[in-house]
Design a protein around this motif. Sequence first.
Motif, short mmCIF file in Angstrom:
data_model
loop_
_atom_site.label_atom_id
_atom_site.label_comp_id
_atom_site.label_asym_id
_atom_site.label_seq_id
_atom_site.Cartn_x
_atom_site.Cartn_y
_atom_site.Cartn_z
N THR A 41 0.92 -1.23 0.04
CA THR A 41 0.03 -0.01 0.16
C THR A 41 0.75 1.24 -0.05
OG1 THR A 41 -0.17 -0.36 2.23
CG2 THR A 41 -2.02 -1.12 1.08
N LYS A 42 2.18 1.27 0.69
CA LYS A 42 2.97 2.33 0.76
C LYS A 42 3.44 2.70 -0.73
CE LYS A 42 7.14 4.18 2.46
NZ LYS A 42 7.87 4.66 1.41
N ASN A 43 3.97 1.37 -1.29
CA ASN A 43 4.49 1.80 -2.47
C ASN A 43 3.53 2.20 -3.55
OD1 ASN A 43 7.14 1.17 -1.82
ND2 ASN A 43 6.70 -0.94 -2.35
N MET A 44 2.36 1.39 -3.43
CA MET A 44 0.93 2.05 -4.38
C MET A 44 0.72 3.77 -4.07
SD MET A 44 0.05 -0.61 -6.25
CE MET A 44 -1.51 -0.09 -6.82
N ASN A 45 0.77 4.17 -3.01
CA ASN A 45 0.74 5.33 -2.54
C ASN A 45 1.78 6.46 -3.23
OD1 ASN A 45 -1.85 5.32 -1.27
ND2 ASN A 45 -0.96 5.11 0.64
N ASP A 46 2.89 5.85 -3.12
CA ASP A 46 4.13 6.45 -3.58
C ASP A 46 3.94 6.84 -5.20
OD1 ASP A 46 5.13 6.69 -1.00
OD2 ASP A 46 6.69 5.17 -1.49
N LEU A 47 3.57 5.84 -5.81
CA LEU A 47 3.35 5.58 -7.40
C LEU A 47 2.37 6.62 -7.56
CD1 LEU A 47 4.01 4.28 -10.09
CD2 LEU A 47 2.01 2.76 -9.57
N LYS A 48 1.33 6.86 -6.83
CA LYS A 48 -0.07 7.67 -7.21
C LYS A 48 0.50 9.03 -7.10
CE LYS A 48 -3.77 5.01 -6.02
NZ LYS A 48 -5.10 4.88 -4.83
N LEU A 49 1.53 9.48 -6.04
CA LEU A 49 2.03 10.61 -5.90
C LEU A 49 2.99 10.91 -7.08
CD1 LEU A 49 2.69 10.81 -1.83
CD2 LEU A 49 0.91 11.91 -3.21
N GLN A 50 3.76 10.12 -7.24
CA GLN A 50 4.80 10.36 -8.48
C GLN A 50 4.07 10.73 -9.92
OE1 GLN A 50 7.47 7.28 -9.01
NE2 GLN A 50 8.81 8.31 -10.34
N LYS A 51 3.08 10.01 -10.00
CA LYS A 51 2.10 9.95 -11.28
C LYS A 51 1.54 11.44 -11.28
CE LYS A 51 1.40 5.43 -13.01
NZ LYS A 51 0.27 4.25 -13.50
N ALA A 52 1.09 11.91 -10.11
CA ALA A 52 0.35 13.22 -10.08
C ALA A 52 1.52 14.46 -10.10
CB ALA A 52 -0.21 13.17 -8.62
N HIS A 53 2.76 14.04 -9.59
CA HIS A 53 3.73 15.32 -9.73
C HIS A 53 4.04 15.11 -11.31
CE1 HIS A 53 7.29 17.59 -8.69
NE2 HIS A 53 7.91 16.84 -9.22
N GLU A 54 4.18 13.98 -12.04
CA GLU A 54 4.59 14.07 -13.21
C GLU A 54 3.73 14.77 -14.40
OE1 GLU A 54 5.57 10.12 -14.33
OE2 GLU A 54 7.32 10.08 -13.11
N GLU A 55 2.45 14.52 -13.86
CA GLU A 55 1.24 15.19 -14.82
C GLU A 55 1.29 16.57 -14.23
OE1 GLU A 55 -2.40 13.30 -13.52
OE2 GLU A 55 -1.76 11.68 -14.43
N LYS A 56 1.51 16.92 -13.26
CA LYS A 56 1.62 18.43 -12.81
C LYS A 56 2.59 19.15 -13.68
CE LYS A 56 2.00 21.80 -8.92
NZ LYS A 56 2.39 21.84 -7.45
N GLN A 57 4.12 18.48 -13.43
CA GLN A 57 4.96 19.15 -14.40
C GLN A 57 4.75 19.09 -15.76
OE1 GLN A 57 8.16 16.58 -13.00
NE2 GLN A 57 9.10 18.17 -11.99
N ALA A 58 3.94 18.15 -16.19
CA ALA A 58 3.61 18.21 -18.02
C ALA A 58 2.71 19.31 -17.92
CB ALA A 58 3.38 16.90 -18.22
N GLN A 59 1.72 19.47 -17.25
CA GLN A 59 1.10 20.47 -17.22
C GLN A 59 1.53 21.85 -17.57
OE1 GLN A 59 -2.32 20.26 -18.51
NE2 GLN A 59 -2.42 22.67 -18.67
N GLU A 60 2.68 22.14 -16.54
CA GLU A 60 3.36 23.52 -16.35
C GLU A 60 4.15 23.81 -17.69
OE1 GLU A 60 5.74 23.11 -12.79
OE2 GLU A 60 3.70 23.65 -11.53
N ILE A 61 4.84 22.59 -18.06
CA ILE A 61 5.50 22.76 -19.45
C ILE A 61 4.33 23.24 -20.66
CG2 ILE A 61 6.84 21.65 -21.16
CD1 ILE A 61 8.03 19.91 -18.71
N TYR A 62 3.44 22.52 -20.61
CA TYR A 62 2.37 22.92 -21.73
C TYR A 62 1.86 24.27 -21.74
CZ TYR A 62 -1.79 22.70 -24.48
OH TYR A 62 -2.89 23.03 -25.00
N ASP A 63 1.67 24.67 -20.35
CA ASP A 63 1.19 26.08 -20.19
C ASP A 63 2.16 27.06 -20.48
OD1 ASP A 63 -1.38 25.09 -19.34
OD2 ASP A 63 -0.70 25.43 -17.10
N GLU A 64 3.57 26.90 -20.14
CA GLU A 64 4.47 28.11 -20.47
C GLU A 64 4.78 27.93 -22.16
OE1 GLU A 64 8.37 26.86 -18.82
OE2 GLU A 64 7.65 26.92 -16.83
N ALA A 65 4.55 26.90 -22.77
CA ALA A 65 4.66 26.62 -24.23
C ALA A 65 3.27 27.56 -24.94
CB ALA A 65 4.38 24.99 -24.86
N VAL A 66 2.29 27.40 -24.26
CA VAL A 66 0.93 28.28 -24.68
C VAL A 66 1.31 29.65 -24.59
CG1 VAL A 66 -1.35 28.70 -24.41
CG2 VAL A 66 -0.60 26.54 -24.36
#
Length: 148
Positions: A41-66
């Motif tokens: 369960t700990k590793n699954m939560n870490d994976l969820k947090l990591q995916k959320a962080h990566e999505e947030k970074q990808a969205q920030e890069i997209y917003d800068e490009a716009v």
Amino acid sequence: MKVILLQDVKSLGKKGDTVNVNDGYARNFILPKKLGVEATTKNMNDLKLQKAHEEKQAQEIYDEAVLLKAQIEKAQIKLSVKTGEGGKTFGSVSSKEIAQAAKEQIGLDIDKKKMQLPNPIKTVGTHEVPIKLHPKVTAELKVIVEEA
């Protein structure tokens, strides 16, 4: 045994996937080579947090490009080229010259490799140069080529 893959494993899955494998395969191959970790369960939560962080970074890069696209499409660049009879230019205007002029005239540092100029510009007039800022964002830079 359920395992979260930390790297792509051929014929098993991609990084971030949760897969079900035999206990021996996990103990003897995946875990010792650090290709994955046990799906607790700990590793699954870490994976969820990591995916959320990566999505947030990808969205920030997209917003800068716009935002950069909006700046580029407002701007114009003027270049002077020696011309002969009939408006033919001596030489051509390449993406390197356009990038240098963009830095001097509008203060934007545009990578010449991102410019999708199919052929160098060899005529006088106004040209639209596509610039790929992001896989989803392409800006059009207006380049005005004048006689020197």
